[in-house]
Structure formats: C-alpha cells, structure tokens
Motif scaffolding. Sequence first.
Motif, PDB file in Angstrom:
ATOM      1  N   GLU B  36       0.843  -1.191   0.000  1.00 23.02           N
ATOM      2  CA  GLU B  36       0.000   0.000   0.000  1.00 23.02           C
ATOM      3  C   GLU B  36       0.880   1.244   0.000  1.00 23.02           C
ATOM      4  O   GLU B  36       1.963   1.242   0.572  1.00 23.02           O
ATOM      5  CB  GLU B  36      -0.891   0.009   1.246  1.00 23.02           C
ATOM      6  N   VAL B  37       0.400   2.295  -0.640  1.00 25.56           N
ATOM      7  CA  VAL B  37       1.061   3.593  -0.499  1.00 25.56           C
ATOM      8  C   VAL B  37       0.254   4.368   0.531  1.00 25.56           C
ATOM      9  O   VAL B  37      -0.910   4.678   0.312  1.00 25.56           O
ATOM     10  CB  VAL B  37       1.092   4.367  -1.832  1.00 25.56           C
ATOM     11  N   HIS B  38       0.905   4.598   1.672  1.00 29.67           N
ATOM     12  CA  HIS B  38       0.160   5.167   2.789  1.00 29.67           C
ATOM     13  C   HIS B  38       0.721   6.537   3.152  1.00 29.67           C
ATOM     14  O   HIS B  38       1.928   6.692   3.320  1.00 29.67           O
ATOM     15  CB  HIS B  38       0.260   4.225   3.988  1.00 29.67           C
ATOM     16  N   GLY B  39      -0.132   7.510   3.255  1.00 29.95           N
ATOM     17  CA  GLY B  39       0.324   8.867   3.575  1.00 29.95           C
ATOM     18  C   GLY B  39       0.112   9.198   5.035  1.00 29.95           C
ATOM     19  O   GLY B  39      -0.912   8.845   5.615  1.00 29.95           O
ATOM     20  N   LEU B  40       1.107   9.845   5.641  1.00 30.72           N
ATOM     21  CA  LEU B  40       0.956  10.348   7.003  1.00 30.72           C
ATOM     22  C   LEU B  40       0.844  11.858   6.910  1.00 30.72           C
ATOM     23  O   LEU B  40       1.782  12.525   6.479  1.00 30.72           O
ATOM     24  CB  LEU B  40       2.174   9.996   7.858  1.00 30.72           C
ATOM     25  N   THR B 193       5.960  -1.609  -0.233  1.00 29.38           N
ATOM     26  CA  THR B 193       5.058  -0.861   0.628  1.00 29.38           C
ATOM     27  C   THR B 193       5.687   0.504   0.866  1.00 29.38           C
ATOM     28  O   THR B 193       6.908   0.583   1.046  1.00 29.38           O
ATOM     29  CB  THR B 193       4.890  -1.592   1.969  1.00 29.38           C
ATOM     30  N   ILE B 194       4.880   1.526   0.841  1.00 24.35           N
ATOM     31  CA  ILE B 194       5.449   2.873   0.963  1.00 24.35           C
ATOM     32  C   ILE B 194       4.705   3.681   2.019  1.00 24.35           C
ATOM     33  O   ILE B 194       3.480   3.749   2.015  1.00 24.35           O
ATOM     34  CB  ILE B 194       5.380   3.607  -0.401  1.00 24.35           C
ATOM     35  N   LEU B 195       5.478   4.242   2.937  1.00 26.94           N
ATOM     36  CA  LEU B 195       4.900   5.123   3.951  1.00 26.94           C
ATOM     37  C   LEU B 195       5.493   6.505   3.712  1.00 26.94           C
ATOM     38  O   LEU B 195       6.715   6.669   3.698  1.00 26.94           O
ATOM     39  CB  LEU B 195       5.264   4.616   5.344  1.00 26.94           C
ATOM     40  N   VAL B 207      -1.074  10.276  -4.843  1.00 27.58           N
ATOM     41  CA  VAL B 207      -0.272   9.040  -4.803  1.00 27.58           C
ATOM     42  C   VAL B 207      -0.727   8.023  -3.765  1.00 27.58           C
ATOM     43  O   VAL B 207      -0.400   6.851  -3.877  1.00 27.58           O
ATOM     44  CB  VAL B 207       1.240   9.308  -4.590  1.00 27.58           C
ATOM     45  N   CYS B 208      -1.458   8.461  -2.743  1.00 23.52           N
ATOM     46  CA  CYS B 208      -1.717   7.540  -1.629  1.00 23.52           C
ATOM     47  C   CYS B 208      -2.980   6.710  -1.833  1.00 23.52           C
ATOM     48  O   CYS B 208      -3.999   7.208  -2.286  1.00 23.52           O
ATOM     49  CB  CYS B 208      -1.840   8.324  -0.326  1.00 23.52           C
TER      50      CYS B 208
END
Lengths: 254, 309, 264
Positions: B36-40, B193-195, B207-208
């Motif tokens: 998952e591409v997850h945004g904080l 996986t991208i945070l 992108v997320c």
Amino acid sequence: MRLFLTGARMQLWLVRRQPDDLLTLCTIPFTVLMLMSIVVHSGRTDLLANAFLAPVLIGLWGFATGLAAEVLLTERWTRSLELGLAAPTSLHPVYLGRVAAVLVLGVVPLLETWVLGRLVFGVTPTLHHPGVFWAAVGASLFAMAGTGLLLAAFMLVNDNGHYQNFLSFPVYVLSGVMVPVEYLPDFLQPLSHAVFLSWSADLMRDALAPAPVAAVWWRLAVIFALGAVALVGGRLSLELTLRRARAEGSVAYA
Amino acid sequence: MGVRVREVGRTYRKGRRKNEEVVALDGLSLDVPSNEVHGLLGPNGAGKTTLCKILSTVLLPTSGTAEVFGLDVVARADDVRRQIGIVFGGERGLYWKLTARQTLRYWAALYKIPDARAKGRVDELLERLGLAEKADDLVETYSRGMKQRLHLARGLIGDPRLILLDEPTTGMDPVAAHDFRGLIGELRAEGRTILITTHDMDEAESVCDRVTLIDKGRVLATETPRGLAEMSGLQQWVEAETSVDVDGLPGVVGTERRDGVLRVRVVDAAAARVVIDFLLDRGVRSVRAVPPRLEDVYLDLVGRRGMGV
Amino acid sequence: MRDQLRVLRHGLVVQWLLFRGFHTWKTWTFGWLSRLLIQACFYALIGRMLGSQEQVDYLLIGNLVAIMAIDATVVVLLAVGERQSGTLALMVAAPATHLTVYLGKGLVHLGSGVAASTIAFLTLPPLFGVALPWPWAGLVPLMIFVVGVSCYCYGTCVAAFVLGFPSARWVALNLGYLVLMTFTGVNVPTSFWPEWVRGAISVLPMTHGLAAIRSFVDGGPVSVVAGELALELAVGAGWITVAALGFGRMVTRGRRDGTIEFAS
C-alpha cells in the motif's frame, strides 16, 4: 563605543553558549604540565620563568587566533555578515569589541598557569619587576587585539581554514615564547622581531628575572607600535574586503 | 501486514534539567497492508517524523509495539533494517564531496551487498532515476531535484520492501514532483510498501491509497483520500459558469464568484442536488458538484494552526 | 566477516575521497604536515635550550612519534561529521555495524599520521644532530605504525564517547591527544610522574610503543623492544574493545533519548 560594547557582550554570550570555544582554557593546563615537566625534569630551574610564560602567551595567542578569527568565519557562515553589511552603522567597532572580549578571557591562562605551577610542581616564579610585567601584559593584550583583527581580515579572504593551523606552533617557535629567539637559526631571527609576541615574551621574562630590565619604555613602545600597525592594517583590509564583497556580492556562501 | 503499530507512545525529555516531558506519540496505532502507499499527514510536531524514526529503528518507542513485516522494530532491529529504505527530503544526509556513484557504492556496502551485485544495482538505479549522465559529478554540483533523486536511489539501494519517505518533495520543483509521483507508482507496482509523510495535500491525494491524519501524536482518521472527504461530513461545493443568483435556495451556506465562475457552498449532497437542478432548469450548462478536497478535510480536522508553524 | 571487510573497505574509500575533497597534496603538505613538523621542532628546540644533546634526542624522538597521536585522534571528528552531514541516522538504520564503518573511515587518518610521522622521522633528526642507527632505523616507521594502530583504537574510543556529546568534539579531540603528549613519555620519562599516575599511563597508547622505539634506537635488547610492542598492541586491543562497547551504548542511548536526528 556603544557598538564596541555590543560586540563585546555578544561575544561573551556566544562563548558561554559554545563550550568548544573555551578550548584554549582546557588545553593550557596540559601545555603547562608539559613545559614545566621538561624544565623540572632537566633540573634547569633557572628556566622556570620560560615554562611559566610560554603557556600564558600561547593561551593568549590561541584565544586571539582561534576565536577572534573564527568569529568572522562563523559569522560568514551564518550569513550575519550580510546582515551586518546592511546595518546602518560601521562594522569595525562591533568586531573589535568581540575580539577584545575574547582577549579579556585571555588573562585566564595566566591564572591557570600560576595555580598549576603551585599545586603540581610547588613552584611559582618571583615577580621581580611587577610594574614592568603588568605593563607588558597590558601592551600585549592591546597588540593581540590588533593582531586578532588583522588575522580575522586575513581569514576572511583565505577562508578554507587550511592555513589556520599555521598560526600555532610556527608562531610559537618564531616568537620565542618558550625558547628565546637567539636559539633559532640566524636567518629566522629578523623575522621574529616583526612578531610582537617575541618582544612581549622577552620583556616578561626579564620582568621575572632579578636583573634590572633594560630599555623598558622602548620595548613597550615596540609592542604597542606593532599592535597599532596590525590594528590599522586589519581595519583597512577588513574594510577593503567588505567593500569588495559588497561590490561583487560574494558575502554569503549560499 | 507491512506495518503494524500498536499503542505506540514516545516522550522526549526537554529543558535544562531534562525535567520537561514532551509527548510526541500518544498511543498511536496504525496498520499499513503490504503493497500500500500510505500517507501520514499532520501539522509540524504531530509525530510523523517520530513515527518514521521508530519504524526505521533509530528511535525506541517509550511504550507499545511496532512491527515491520511481522518483525518487531526493537527486538529484531537488525532484521528490520534489511527490509527498509529511508528517504529524506531536503539536502542533508548526503556527502557533498562524493559523486552519486560513489555515494551509492558506499551505501551498497553498508547494506551488505556484494561488490559484484552492487555495481549492477548502482548502474540500474542511476539509470532509473535519471542520474546516469551526472553519475560521476560531485553531489555539491547537483540541483535540488537531483539531490532528491539521489536520496531516493540511496533509499532503494538495499532493495527494501518498505520505503519510508519523510517529506520527500520538500523543495522539489513541479516537474520533479510530478516525476516523483510517477516513480511512487512504479515502486508500488513492484510490490513495495510505501509510507510517506507530507504536507502536500495534492501529493497525498494523487499518490496515496490511504492516508492517516495525525495530530498531537494520535490518529485522527485513516481512510482513502476520497473516503476521508466523504466521511468528514464537510460541506460540498457546486461550481457553475453562470451569473444566476442562488442565494435564497435551501441548504446554501454561501457563494463566491471568481472569473465568471460561481462557487456555491452547500451543507450536503442533497442540497447540492437542489442547486444543480435549479441551475440546469435555468439553462446553465456547465454545472458540477465538487467534493471537499483533502486539504479542506485536513484544515477542518487539524485546524489552521498547523500551517506555517 | 566478508561483509565486515567490505564495509571496512568502502568506509576507507569514501573517507579517502572526502579527505581528498578537503585536502590537496599541497594543503596537506604545507598546511598540515609542516605544522606537525614545526611542533616537533618546537620541542626539540627546548632540548637545545636545556643545553644537552641527550635532551634534544629525547624530545625530538618523543615528539616525532607523538605526531602520530594527533592524526589518530582526529577520528574523533568523524563521529561528529556524520551528525553534521545528517548521515548518522541513515548509518544507524543501515544493516552494517557502526564500529566497522568508523574503523574503515578512520584508516585514512591512520595513514595520514603514519605518513606524517615517518616523514618527520626521516627529515628532522639530521637537522638537530640526532644520530640514528641506520640502516636498522628503517624499522622505526613500522613501530610507528604499531603505535598508530593503538592510538587509533584509543581515538575511536574517544569518538564513541563524543558521538553522544557532539558539542564537546574539539575539547575531546584536544584532551585526547594532549593526555598522550603529556604523560606517555614524549617529553619526560613516565617515571617522572607520581606512582598513582603511572598505573593509568601504562594503559595509555604510545607509552609502550614509544618505549620500544627509544630502546630500539638506543640499541636495547630485541626482547625488550618486542615485549613493549606487544604490550602496545594489547593496549590498543583493550581500547578497541571499550570503543566497541561504547559505540553500542551510545547508539542505544541515542535511540532511547531520541538524539539521532533525521535530516529534515
């Protein structure tokens, strides 16, 4: 004068914040231990005065070069020089004030040396000519302030710091802070006379010796004169450098 | 599960005698599935970077547990380090007197990649990030965008399964930022996986897969960018190219006109419907309902204090 | 093991490149080496002032070797440099052992120190009339290397400490080498110092290595020379062990109190 004091206060404040700048004060005791141990070990107690004075002068010089000059270097890094340029007043009194504040701290090595000599080796030199001695200290502080400004101006031009090292031992050798100039090779001796520190060292050593001190006024005048020359030279070259920087826009790094 | 964070707390001691306690993370929990591409998202000081630090093993949590691909970041830090790549934004974290190639070869060694394999991998990354031509120039001669790409290449050198991007587009120009978004897509396609922590709402939106809003060390919400907008119950907008007056309609909160475009703020979807029908009946052709943007949601949930602090 | 060696090698290569970015051969020779040579001259001149060739011999040899200590303790700055360039966090988060990276990087300074010390050893004695037992004196650079290794282990240990207190870097660096310069027999024999100080001196690097070199130059028995050199290496091993523990502790501490900063 107010600008001068502003600079001085700012410098003392910076020193308190950055303990690394007090480095010279930490290294002096070791210089004392080294030089005194050599003299004591060899049994040449007649040379104790040399071992006492060298750390004091080295400390003084270390303060002036390490700090006074770095003031300008870090200044440039933080780009405050640019701000200083933009400020309406002339810069030099501020910088001179900062340099001078550094030198007030420069008296501390004197105390350190005396205390250590007493505690570790149980010896303190006798001040046979206190008046001459303190006059020499005063003249030296003045000359140091001038030289500090000159060095700062010099470093502003040659900013890579490589040759800053050269301001330590080469100068100590040349100016005879420990070993009097007459032990140096003949071709170096005339050069020594251009360094005010060599006059200071000689005069202070004589002040610690029982024999009457010759030509006190003349020698004090030389120290003052060398200091004044450095001061004027430093001021001029600082002004030139800053003016050129203003013209070329080469003040800030980034 | 790519990242599994459970009730993680982190406090710092500050002040002169270290007697002041600052809470950076306050029992934060978060799940990021693999690939998952997850945004904080969150204001400065919300705890985003603290969380990234904990996941990258350079900071220990004060309480709670965090796992990366099932590996505990405290107990199995060494194994976690092999799984992750870190990418900073900005210009620090690089040796300016090295070239891109030298930088990558060095980090390859620190990621325990044998030389023979490292050479190929470095070439491949330089090529992929468009640094091949300048690979043998000193980093100090690079533009910001190039430094950023080098950061990315460095983060990818260990072939990480999880990539932590801490404000990666800081200072990037629009073109570079666009390319960067493309790259994120590629990385996800490769199964990584991208945070990603960011201030840029458009970036997060584009992108997320999902975003998490953090404030004061706690999770406010985790959702898809669109879902977050819907869930937020924020007012919608209706946009139309017209000069018709709609102020009196039910559910209309306010209107504004700019460049011949009417923007009508309405309380909910039903009210939007009413406005749209009203305008269509009067022959207005270009009418559309606009959902709240992530930025609106962010501002609504976090408040405006985070901006510019 | 192969991983470790590779890390060591790449650390060395990178530091060499960074070193080259800072120094050209000109700045190294005229800005750094010559300053070190003149420092040795300063002390040799004191010997001359004291009035005996014996003193000149003692001070010059001691200070030639001490040059090594200065370079070897420069590794202290590496630790802080990593913080300043923002790479410390990246290094901690990489799978390689931190100590290995540092050791590799420090090798450059070890090399610089051995080079400077050896050059001093070849050039200064003739200037001060110090007689050396050539051709056997050619072995002295090897002994200097041994001293260098142990000083470098000691420097790495100080670096481990400084990693946690970056603002103390210059103080630590200077105290690090001044302690060696003062007490390990560079200027006066270690026997000059009180009994209780001597215990501490015997675990400092350079003490035994310098004793070995002095004994060798004076034509002392091989067994004494070899014994002292072995002791020097043992001391180095001790320091590197402490350094390894110290590095681990400092990184753990940094992870716990959050002082390992991300660059942003």
